[in-house]
Design a protein around this motif. Structure first.
Motif, PDB file in Angstrom:
ATOM      1  N   ARG A   1     -19.492  -8.840   0.463  1.00 29.81           N
ATOM      2  CA  ARG A   1     -18.791  -9.305   1.663  1.00 29.81           C
ATOM      3  C   ARG A   1     -18.984  -8.342   2.834  1.00 29.81           C
ATOM      4  NH1 ARG A   1     -12.649  -7.461   2.399  1.00 29.81           N
ATOM      5  NH2 ARG A   1     -12.397  -6.189   0.533  1.00 29.81           N
TER       6      ARG A   1
ATOM      7  N   HIS B   1      -3.303  -3.109  -6.280  1.00 35.66           N
ATOM      8  CA  HIS B   1      -3.957  -1.795  -6.381  1.00 35.66           C
ATOM      9  C   HIS B   1      -3.100  -0.776  -7.146  1.00 35.66           C
ATOM     10  CE1 HIS B   1      -6.344  -3.785  -3.461  1.00 35.66           C
ATOM     11  NE2 HIS B   1      -5.855  -3.268  -2.361  1.00 35.66           N
TER      12      HIS B   1
ATOM     13  N   TRP C   1       0.819  -1.223   0.000  1.00 37.86           N
ATOM     14  CA  TRP C   1       0.000   0.000   0.000  1.00 37.86           C
ATOM     15  C   TRP C   1       0.851   1.271   0.000  1.00 37.86           C
ATOM     16  CZ3 TRP C   1      -5.424   1.375   0.842  1.00 37.86           C
ATOM     17  CH2 TRP C   1      -6.294   0.321   0.545  1.00 37.86           C
TER      18      TRP C   1
ATOM     19  N   MET D   1     -13.898  -7.102   6.675  1.00 40.82           N
ATOM     20  CA  MET D   1     -12.762  -8.021   6.783  1.00 40.82           C
ATOM     21  C   MET D   1     -13.214  -9.413   7.219  1.00 40.82           C
ATOM     22  SD  MET D   1     -10.089  -6.208   5.939  1.00 40.82           S
ATOM     23  CE  MET D   1      -8.552  -6.569   6.782  1.00 40.82           C
TER      24      MET D   1
HETATM   25  O1  H79 Z   1      -3.916  -7.725  -0.970  1.00 43.18           O
HETATM   26  C1  H79 Z   1      -3.958  -7.664   0.431  1.00 43.18           C
HETATM   27  C2  H79 Z   1      -4.201  -6.278   0.915  1.00 43.18           C
HETATM   28  O2  H79 Z   1      -3.375  -5.321   0.271  1.00 43.18           O
HETATM   29  C3  H79 Z   1      -5.646  -6.089   0.555  1.00 43.18           C
HETATM   30  N1  H79 Z   1      -6.231  -7.389   0.656  1.00 43.18           N
HETATM   31  C4  H79 Z   1      -5.190  -8.339   0.967  1.00 43.18           C
HETATM   32  C5  H79 Z   1      -5.466  -9.702   0.407  1.00 43.18           C
HETATM   33  C6  H79 Z   1      -6.261  -5.117   1.400  1.00 43.18           C
HETATM   34  N2  H79 Z   1      -6.631  -4.011   0.945  1.00 43.18           N
HETATM   35  N3  H79 Z   1      -7.193  -3.325   1.886  1.00 43.18           N
HETATM   36  N4  H79 Z   1      -7.169  -3.973   2.956  1.00 43.18           N
HETATM   37  C7  H79 Z   1      -6.595  -5.119   2.715  1.00 43.18           C
HETATM   38  C8  H79 Z   1      -7.757  -3.463   4.143  1.00 43.18           C
HETATM   39  C9  H79 Z   1      -8.822  -2.550   3.667  1.00 43.18           C
HETATM   40  C10 H79 Z   1      -9.929  -2.402   4.336  1.00 43.18           C
HETATM   41  C11 H79 Z   1     -10.939  -1.466   3.906  1.00 43.18           C
HETATM   42 FE1  H79 Z   1     -12.839  -1.979   3.649  1.00 43.18          FE
HETATM   43  C12 H79 Z   1     -11.325  -1.149   2.606  1.00 43.18           C
HETATM   44  C13 H79 Z   1     -11.718  -0.732   4.810  1.00 43.18           C
HETATM   45  C14 H79 Z   1     -12.694  -0.009   4.039  1.00 43.18           C
HETATM   46  C15 H79 Z   1     -12.426  -0.265   2.680  1.00 43.18           C
HETATM   47  C16 H79 Z   1     -13.003  -3.919   3.115  1.00 43.18           C
HETATM   48  C17 H79 Z   1     -14.021  -3.179   2.508  1.00 43.18           C
HETATM   49  C18 H79 Z   1     -13.165  -3.785   4.515  1.00 43.18           C
HETATM   50  C19 H79 Z   1     -14.272  -2.967   4.715  1.00 43.18           C
HETATM   51  C20 H79 Z   1     -14.792  -2.601   3.485  1.00 43.18           C
END
Ligand code: H79
Length: 469
Positions: free
Chosen positions: A262, A128, A80, A265
């Motif tokens: 979904r 991403h 990230w 988390m």
């Molecule tokens: O690839 C790894 C991480 O980079 C990616 N998923 C795993 C497998 C990841 N991206 N974001 N996150 C994990 C945490 C993000 C959480 C959030 Fe939401 C996104 C908070 C609000 C938007 C997901 C969707 C949880 C709640 C809504």
């Protein structure tokens, strides 16, 4: 004009009624998605359900900074960093010129996964940040066109997987911080992206083109979507992508993040909605109990990042990882355990060590994990976990995974109605005595010490289907 609008509204209402009816008639498939009988679905899901354990690989340009930017440590997950350090696109893009993973050895990676007892690999084809690890014809922001390495990274891994008998699968992010049709969510961050006015179709077509390229070049058996949360992406978009992919490959398995159902988390689908996707995706957690009839897979890191970070040394113990795998299996789910290779192409040594430890345990106890079903007990057992398997002669074998070894050599199976035909230690075949004591079955004369302090498995064969109150 008014009449036309009114008529369209009538058709819309009629359409809604028909949708409602269709969902009652065959609850299995959402509109636009080819129908499938439960038997056909079971056949499609079989290898994945039996596999129970897979390797997640997060690899991309973010491995180069490895969680540091301009000499400063950057918090959060390594993959990230573009968002967290708010790096301009033009600056982040320059990383591609440095990406040259000269130590990349796909045969070695697959061997590491295989020796850990993993049955499939899911690797990021595009995270991403938008950078592609495969040769895409619809962008030059990929490993072939933009890096000194200049070769597809996924194809050789896919080939190695097939050679060594693992299932090859790919991750794909819907959110894209690099694609021109999307723009940053705010001055401070890319996430969650917004879509540029009138350019959604362009991006949907970009995704479809790339997914088709992936299917053709690597033949992944799972498409693992992520980054579906920006507001511009809808459940209907998810159905379009899902239907498109299943038409290209009817056997493909697709996670629930292709749509919008979904629960955060926790990852499982919201109740009472018609949801697209074949399995739920808890992230960094394991559901509290099994979910009868629901396919799911918990993905988890070994430390606190998915993409490689120089400064993250917060590794989980091998014991924790093995018990997590058992916990998932005891609740009818898979465990997808992550590694974040370095920019040079090496899986970090602390990850390899842990994977070897898990492999050692599985070589002895794998029978109690692969192709098993969830525990017949819905509430947690005080001493550990349980999985089960139907044997050919109608016997059910219960696999008791003992975490806390009993000091008196005596273990209780509460409320088990079936009689035991045979009980023994999985690791060495030593017999265990079993007798009924009212509602419970009691195992006795267990050795003083566990055979494995992480989890010792006791097999308990019973007649027929387990009857547990
Ligand atoms: O690839 C790894 C991480 O980079 C990616 N998923 C795993 C497998 C990841 N991206 N974001 N996150 C994990 C945490 C993000 C959480 C959030 Fe939401 C996104 C908070 C609000 C938007 C997901 C969707 C949880 C709640 C809504």
């Amino acid at each position: 004009m008014t009449i036309f609008v009114a008529m369209r509204r009538q058709w819309f209402v009629l359409g809604l009624l028909m949708l409602g009816f269709a969902s009652v008639a065959r609850a299995e498939s959402a509109p636009g998605i080819p129908p499938e009988t439960p038997e056909q679905r079971d056949a499609r899901m079989k290898w994945w359900r039996d596999a129970r354990f897979g390797m997640f690989i997060h690899w991309g340009l973010y491995a180069i900074p490895g969680g540091r930017w301009k000499g400063q440590p950057v918090g959060g997950a390594g993959e990230w960093i573009m968002n967290t350090a708010n790096i301009p696109v033009e600056e982040y893009e320059l990383l591609a010129k440095q990406f040259n993973p000269v130590k990349y050895n796909p045969a070695q990676w697959v061997k590491i996964a295989k020796e850990a007892g993993m049955r499939y690999i899911v690797i990021t084809s595009k995270h991403h940040d938008g950078f592609c690890l495969f040769d895409s014809k619809v962008t030059t922001y990929d490993v072939v066109d933009a890096t000194p390495w200049g070769k597809d990274l996924l194809k050789p891994l896919a080939e190695e997987c097939r050679k060594q008998g693992l299932h090859f699968c790919t991750y794909y992010s819907i959110m894209d911080w690099h694609h021109p049709a999307q723009m940053r969510g705010s001055d401070r961050a890319y996430n969650p992206t917004r879509i540029r006015e009138g350019r959604k179709r362009e991006y949907m077509d970009y995704m479809k083109a790339q997914l088709k390229e992936l299917l053709e070049s690597c033949k992944p058996e799972v498409l693992w979507f992520d980054g579906e949360w920006p507001d511009w992406y809808t459940e209907e978009d998810g159905r379009e992508i899902y239907a498109y992919l299943r038409e290209l490959d009817p056997k493909l398995i697709i996670n629930n993040r292709v749509g919008k159902c979904r629960k955060g988390m926790e990852g499982l689908n919201q109740e009472g909605r018609q949801c697209v996707g074949d399995f739920g995706t808890p992230e960094q957690q394991i559901p509290a109990s099994g979910l009868p009839g629901v396919d799911w897979e918990s993905c988890m890191t070994m430390n606190d990042t998915w993409g490689f970070k120089y400064d993250d040394h917060n590794w989980k113990s091998t014991q924790t990882l093995i018990r997590n795998l058992i916990d998932c299996a005891s609740k009818g789910g898979n465990y997808l355990l992550n590694v974040g290779p370095t920019a040079e192409g090496e899986i970090p040594a602390p990850s390899v060590e842990r994977l070897q430890g898990i492999g050692q345990w599985l070589r002895v106890n794998g029978e109690s994990i692969y192709a098993t079903q969830a525990s017949p007990w819905s509430k947690q057992l005080p001493w550990g976990r349980c999985t089960q398997k139907k044997l050919d002669d109608g016997t059910t074998r219960l696999y008791l995974h003992v975490f806390t070894w009993p000091e008196q050599g005596r273990l209780e199976l509460p409320n088990l109605k079936n009689d035991v035909s045979r009980a023994f230690l999985l690791a060495n075949g030593t017999g265990v005595t079993a007798h009924r004591d009212g509602d419970k079955v009691v195992l006795e004369n267990l050795p003083q010490k566990p055979l494995d302090p992480v989890a010792t498995v006791i097999c308990v064969d019973i007649k027929g289907t387990p009857q547990v109150d």
